[in-house]
Scaffold this motif. Structure first.
Motif, PDB file in Angstrom:
ATOM      1  N   LEU A   9       5.036  37.828  -2.134  1.00 34.85           N
ATOM      2  CA  LEU A   9       3.726  37.780  -1.481  1.00 34.85           C
ATOM      3  C   LEU A   9       3.071  39.155  -1.509  1.00 34.85           C
ATOM      4  CD1 LEU A   9       4.633  35.696   1.709  1.00 34.85           C
ATOM      5  CD2 LEU A   9       3.496  34.875  -0.365  1.00 34.85           C
ATOM      6  N   SER A  10       1.766  39.168  -1.604  1.00 34.41           N
ATOM      7  CA  SER A  10       1.028  40.430  -1.603  1.00 34.41           C
ATOM      8  C   SER A  10       1.063  41.058  -0.216  1.00 34.41           C
ATOM      9  CB  SER A  10      -0.431  40.178  -1.997  1.00 34.41           C
ATOM     10  OG  SER A  10      -1.087  39.413  -0.998  1.00 34.41           O
ATOM     11  N   ASP A  11       0.748  42.325  -0.144  1.00 33.67           N
ATOM     12  CA  ASP A  11       0.714  43.018   1.147  1.00 33.67           C
ATOM     13  C   ASP A  11      -0.297  42.370   2.089  1.00 33.67           C
ATOM     14  OD1 ASP A  11       2.598  44.762   0.186  1.00 33.67           O
ATOM     15  OD2 ASP A  11       1.151  46.349  -0.315  1.00 33.67           O
ATOM     16  N   ALA A  25      15.536  37.029   6.506  1.00 36.96           N
ATOM     17  CA  ALA A  25      14.233  37.680   6.308  1.00 36.96           C
ATOM     18  C   ALA A  25      13.635  37.927   7.688  1.00 36.96           C
ATOM     19  CB  ALA A  25      13.317  36.803   5.458  1.00 36.96           C
ATOM     20  N   PRO A  26      14.111  38.925   8.401  1.00 40.11           N
ATOM     21  CA  PRO A  26      13.750  39.104   9.809  1.00 40.11           C
ATOM     22  C   PRO A  26      12.353  39.665  10.062  1.00 40.11           C
ATOM     23  CG  PRO A  26      15.239  40.834   9.102  1.00 40.11           C
ATOM     24  CD  PRO A  26      15.152  39.863   7.963  1.00 40.11           C
ATOM     25  N   ASP A  27      11.623  40.026   9.016  1.00 36.41           N
ATOM     26  CA  ASP A  27      10.270  40.536   9.229  1.00 36.41           C
ATOM     27  C   ASP A  27       9.396  40.163   8.034  1.00 36.41           C
ATOM     28  OD1 ASP A  27      10.792  42.471   7.163  1.00 36.41           O
ATOM     29  OD2 ASP A  27      11.794  43.716   8.678  1.00 36.41           O
ATOM     30  N   ALA A  28       8.114  40.416   8.189  1.00 37.94           N
ATOM     31  CA  ALA A  28       7.155  40.019   7.168  1.00 37.94           C
ATOM     32  C   ALA A  28       7.422  40.701   5.832  1.00 37.94           C
ATOM     33  CB  ALA A  28       5.736  40.336   7.640  1.00 37.94           C
ATOM     34  N   ALA A  29       7.791  41.959   5.869  1.00 35.78           N
ATOM     35  CA  ALA A  29       7.996  42.698   4.622  1.00 35.78           C
ATOM     36  C   ALA A  29       9.169  42.139   3.824  1.00 35.78           C
ATOM     37  CB  ALA A  29       8.224  44.181   4.925  1.00 35.78           C
ATOM     38  N   SER A  30      10.263  41.825   4.513  1.00 32.51           N
ATOM     39  CA  SER A  30      11.432  41.307   3.795  1.00 32.51           C
ATOM     40  C   SER A  30      11.169  39.903   3.249  1.00 32.51           C
ATOM     41  CB  SER A  30      12.656  41.307   4.715  1.00 32.51           C
ATOM     42  OG  SER A  30      12.429  40.529   5.872  1.00 32.51           O
ATOM     43  N   PHE A  31      10.466  39.076   4.003  1.00 40.02           N
ATOM     44  CA  PHE A  31      10.138  37.715   3.534  1.00 40.02           C
ATOM     45  C   PHE A  31       9.195  37.801   2.336  1.00 40.02           C
ATOM     46  CE2 PHE A  31       8.262  33.360   4.599  1.00 40.02           C
ATOM     47  CZ  PHE A  31       9.394  32.656   4.181  1.00 40.02           C
ATOM     48  N   ALA A  32       8.202  38.675   2.426  1.00 39.39           N
ATOM     49  CA  ALA A  32       7.254  38.846   1.326  1.00 39.39           C
ATOM     50  C   ALA A  32       7.947  39.348   0.070  1.00 39.39           C
ATOM     51  CB  ALA A  32       6.140  39.802   1.734  1.00 39.39           C
ATOM     52  N   ALA A  33       8.920  40.214   0.240  1.00 41.74           N
ATOM     53  CA  ALA A  33       9.643  40.745  -0.921  1.00 41.74           C
ATOM     54  C   ALA A  33      10.427  39.645  -1.628  1.00 41.74           C
ATOM     55  CB  ALA A  33      10.587  41.862  -0.470  1.00 41.74           C
ATOM     56  N   VAL A  34      10.999  38.723  -0.873  1.00 44.38           N
ATOM     57  CA  VAL A  34      11.746  37.614  -1.478  1.00 44.38           C
ATOM     58  C   VAL A  34      10.810  36.728  -2.288  1.00 44.38           C
ATOM     59  CG1 VAL A  34      13.095  35.540  -1.004  1.00 44.38           C
ATOM     60  CG2 VAL A  34      13.499  37.616   0.331  1.00 44.38           C
ATOM     61  N   LEU A  35       9.644  36.419  -1.736  1.00 47.99           N
ATOM     62  CA  LEU A  35       8.752  35.420  -2.338  1.00 47.99           C
ATOM     63  C   LEU A  35       7.677  36.026  -3.236  1.00 47.99           C
ATOM     64  CD1 LEU A  35       8.256  33.095   0.758  1.00 47.99           C
ATOM     65  CD2 LEU A  35      10.018  32.994  -1.016  1.00 47.99           C
TER      66      LEU A  35
END
Length: 432
Positions: free
Chosen positions: A86-88, A74-84
């Motif tokens: 998380l809201s924008d 999960a090299p960036d915020a968007a990819s980590f958020a997509a896994v978990l």
């Protein structure tokens, strides 16, 4: 000016004095048994490292491994958020804080394990490992690389391993004394406790060590690990864990739930041994009620599903760990165990998301309460205590900054601590 009311009473002052005198023993008992939360920082997790694996670079190594897992999966915020999920709005603040945490304080509480994670070893080998743990922890405290809380889990007080556990504790504590003294963040964990008498025996052991070294009485506290059915319900139907807290004679600092030993004790199949199993929920609910008001904190257990392998498997394990951590936080279990470096990114993600997503609402409610401004919720002192405790926990772990809390509440940390630790009688009075 309205009409001045005439105030009249019917009872003589002696009546109040007699009532107070009759309740004096109860007042003293309340103060002794239910002193309230200690007001100190509670770590969000405990990491267990086997005694033979603990090294000078363990804390930094765990942080580096966790950062490497993020870089790979999960090299960036968007990819980590997509896994978990998380809201924008939370994605970037959570991700950036997770990375910063892993860089500067990857572990909040570390326990060098001489029990299940270490197993039976030759006495000379365990002696050396215990002495080594003391030296490394003392060195870390001196050079500023220690976790805020560190200590050991020794073997339990059952007959088969009692002498070995006592000796390991003695070697470890004696080593700390020889290396400059006991660190402030020292934590000891007593596992597999079944009877209150084992707790009392451990308290006597610590008392003997204090006397041997001229330490202040009560300097050494310990956590009680709840891993057996007998620790929840005794043969007479009473809640054993409540008696254990009292048996510690003020030395108990925490109750730690042991997910797998407890589940196995009840006959739960291995595939269903998890911290969200109904048996686990029951045990932790009893622990929570027994500990409420005593100053003893409750910790959730762990998951043994490790985030290793291909990215798809890592993501699955991350989602599981994140969900279990969020579930625990909602149930007021603010601490848990982490078993692998890959768990700590989702530990901090869950904790940071929990505090940041409710931050503005909590800050607004507390500000209105502090200013007696009213609003759409009628909060009372007990709720103000919970709101300030929420904000303080968020500050302690790094989810929140004091500047943003002050901006939304108009309160200092000292103000928050005042609301979090009201006098006992204040909690029964309604907010004005």
């Amino acid at each position: 000016m309205g009409q001045q009311e005439k105030v009249a009473t019917s009872l003589a002052g002696a009546v109040s004095e007699e009532i107070s005198a009759s309740l004096a023993p109860v007042d003293a008992e309340l103060e002794r048994r239910y002193p309230g939360d200690p007001g100190t920082r509670q770590p969000v997790h405990t990491v267990y490292v086997p005694g033979d694996a603990f090294a000078a670079d363990t804390i930094r190594s765990w942080g580096d491994q966790a950062l490497a897992a993020l870089d790979e999966h999960a090299p960036d915020a968007a990819s980590f958020a997509a896994v978990l999920g998380l809201s924008d709005e939370l994605a970037e603040p959570v991700y950036s804080r997770v990375r910063a945490k892993l860089e500067h304080e990857p572990i909040e509480d570390l326990r060098v394990d001489f029990e299940d994670g270490y197993g039976p070893r030759p006495d000379a080998e365990e002696d050396r490992a215990a002495a080594r743990a003391a030296r490394l922890i003392a060195d870390a405290c001196r050079n500023g690389t220690a976790a805020p809380y560190m200590g050991i889990r020794m073997k339990c007080m059952e007959a088969a391993v009692r002498d070995r556990g006592i000796r390991t504790l003695d070697v470890f504590l004696t080593g700390l004394i020889a290396s400059g003294g006991l660190p402030e963040g020292l934590v000891l964990t007593l596992p597999k406790v079944t009877y209150p008498e084992q707790v009392t025996a451990f308290a006597r052991l610590l008392e003997a060590f204090e006397k041997a070294h001229g330490l202040d009485a009560g300097r050494l506290g310990f956590e009680i690990q709840i891993e057996t059915s007998q620790s929840i319900l005794a043969t007479d139907g009473t809640a054993t864990v409540a008696r254990m807290i009292q048996a510690a004679e003020g030395r108990a600092t925490g109750l730690h739930y042991g997910t797998f030993d407890y589940s196995a004790c009840l006959g739960v199949s291995a595939a269903y041994q998890a911290s969200d199993h109904p048996a686990a929920d029951h045990a932790k609910a009893v622990m929570q009620v027994a500990a409420a008001g005593t100053g003893v904190r409750v910790s959730d257990g762990s998951t043994n599903v490790l985030p290793v392998g291909p990215t798809s498997k890592v993501h699955d394990a991350w989602r599981l760990h994140y969900g279990l951590t969020r579930r625990a936080l909602a149930r007021a279990y603010y601490q848990g165990w982490d078993m692998h470096p890959g768990h700590i990114p989702t530990r901090y993600a869950a904790v940071f998301a929990f505090y940041r997503e409710g931050f503005e609402q909590a800050a607004g409610r507390l500000a209105r309460y502090a200013n007696r401004a009213g609003g759409d919720v009628m909060d009372e002192p007990a709720t103000a205590k919970a709101l300030s405790g929420y904000l303080l926990r968020g500050l302690d772990c790094g989810a929140l900054d004091i500047a943003e809390v002050a901006r939304l509440t108009g309160l200092t940390r000292a103000d928050l601590e005042g609301f979090a630790a009201p006098r006992r009688g204040d909690l029964t009075a309604s907010a004005k």
